[in-house]
Design an enzyme around this catalytic site. Structure first.
Site, PDB file in Angstrom:
ATOM      1  N   CYS A 198      11.055   1.390   2.979  1.00  0.00           N
ATOM      2  CA  CYS A 198      10.440   1.457   1.659  1.00  0.00           C
ATOM      3  C   CYS A 198      11.050   2.627   0.896  1.00  0.00           C
ATOM      4  CB  CYS A 198       8.931   1.644   1.809  1.00  0.00           C
ATOM      5  SG  CYS A 198       8.083   1.766   0.235  1.00  0.00           S
TER       6      CYS A 198
ATOM      7  N   HIS B  79       2.053  -2.937  -2.127  1.00  0.00           N
ATOM      8  CA  HIS B  79       2.133  -1.739  -2.970  1.00  0.00           C
ATOM      9  C   HIS B  79       1.071  -1.761  -4.053  1.00  0.00           C
ATOM     10  CE1 HIS B  79       5.431   0.816  -1.816  1.00  0.00           C
ATOM     11  NE2 HIS B  79       6.271  -0.193  -1.716  1.00  0.00           N
TER      12      HIS B  79
ATOM     13  N   GLU C 285       5.752  -5.981  -1.863  1.00  0.00           N
ATOM     14  CA  GLU C 285       5.421  -5.501  -3.215  1.00  0.00           C
ATOM     15  C   GLU C 285       3.941  -5.744  -3.537  1.00  0.00           C
ATOM     16  OE1 GLU C 285       7.601  -3.612  -4.240  1.00  0.00           O
ATOM     17  OE2 GLU C 285       9.172  -4.373  -2.927  1.00  0.00           O
TER      18      GLU C 285
HETATM   19 ZN   LIG Z   1       7.943  -0.240  -0.646  1.00  0.00          ZN
END
Ligand SMILES: [Zn+2]
Length: 144
Positions: free
Chosen positions: A88, A134, A131
């Site tokens: 990441c 996130h 994503e």
């Molecule tokens: Zn990430």
């Protein structure tokens, strides 16, 4: 472009984009950031909160097709599983084996607020799920 690496900030779930929100600048910067980080780190996806925007938006590469932006994405369907090592951009030097669905259907809006639906498998499914994580404040270190 600066990437948010502060864990406390990354843990904060993002806000849903509203009809009248002007997201033009956010979307432009996400695509710019994705292009920049892809060249340097081979980054394949970027969430708005990694650039400091508290909004539920991500972009991802769809090579050989152009990259896409998904606003207010939701995981509509998932099937199967795959386990791969992930890195990441917000967590330099960290590598974690993460179990993800093999196939997903993601629904949301494009940058022009038109409905979109993507059927993704393999690496693309993995990127989209990373994503999506996130956007709700979840990180790969949570899979350790
Ligand atoms: Zn990430």
């Amino acid at each position: 472009m600066n990437i948010v690496t502060d864990i406390k900030q990354l843990r904060r779930p993002t806000e849903w984009v509203k009809d009248n929100d002007d997201i033009g600048e956010v979307v432009d910067n996400l695509f710019k950031g994705l292009k920049e980080f892809k060249e340097i780190y081979n980054t394949l996806g970027l969430a708005a909160n990694q650039l400091g925007y508290n909004l539920r938006i991500f972009v991802m590469v769809m090579t050989p097709s152009p990259s896409v932006c998904i606003v207010n994405p939701i995981l509509h369907k998932e099937k199967g599983h795959q386990v791969r090592s992930e890195v990441c951009l917000s967590l330099p030097g960290v590598v974690v084996k993460v179990k993800r669905p093999q196939q997903v259907v993601i629904k949301g809006l494009n940058q022009n607020q038109k409905p979109v639906k993507y059927r993704l498998r393999g690496q693309r499914a993995r990127i989209a799920c990373h994503e999506l994580d996130h956007l709700v404040g979840k990180l790969i270190i949570d899979y350790r």
